[in-house]
Design a protein around this motif. Structure first.
Motif, PDB file in Angstrom:
ATOM      1  N   SER A  89       0.830  -1.185   0.000  1.00  0.00           N
ATOM      2  CA  SER A  89       0.000   0.000   0.000  1.00  0.00           C
ATOM      3  C   SER A  89       0.878   1.253   0.000  1.00  0.00           C
ATOM      4  N   ARG A  90       0.256   2.369  -0.279  1.00  0.00           N
ATOM      5  CA  ARG A  90       0.979   3.636  -0.304  1.00  0.00           C
ATOM      6  C   ARG A  90       1.581   3.935   1.065  1.00  0.00           C
ATOM      7  N   ARG A 128       4.760   1.972   1.555  1.00  0.00           N
ATOM      8  CA  ARG A 128       5.875   2.487   0.753  1.00  0.00           C
ATOM      9  C   ARG A 128       6.435   3.770   1.321  1.00  0.00           C
ATOM     10  N   ARG A 129       5.605   4.558   2.001  1.00  0.00           N
ATOM     11  CA  ARG A 129       6.063   5.828   2.562  1.00  0.00           C
ATOM     12  C   ARG A 129       6.601   5.705   3.985  1.00  0.00           C
TER      13      ARG A 129
END
Length: 83
Positions: A5-6, A9-10
């Motif tokens: 998911s975003r 990744r962040r």
């Protein structure tokens, strides 16, 4: 292979940002006390590295590895563990 998911990744950027904020605060505190920019930068760099390592170790300690079905890969409940 599953797509991350975003948020996943962040997460490394969040951890580096948190470490940078702590390093800036430490650098400002040291500069306010010593009035020496070199000393403040050294302490900011040291604190950045220490916070990155500590936060990374805490994340690894709390990370629960799953195989996608919600089952833990570290499940040693079958009794085959040598320890």
């Amino acid at each position: 292979m599953t797509d991350s998911s975003r948020r996943d990744r962040r997460r490394p950027l969040e951890l580096l940002g948190f470490s940078a904020i702590i390093a800036i605060v430490i650098g400002v505190i040291v500069w306010g006390g010593a009035r020496n920019i070199e000393t403040a930068l050294i302490w900011a760099g040291i604190s950045f590295v220490v916070v990155v390592v500590v936060v990374a170790m805490l994340v690894l300690a709390t990370f629960r590895d799953t195989d996608g079905d919600g089952n833990s890969r570290r499940d040693d409940s079958d009794g085959d563990s040598p320890h």
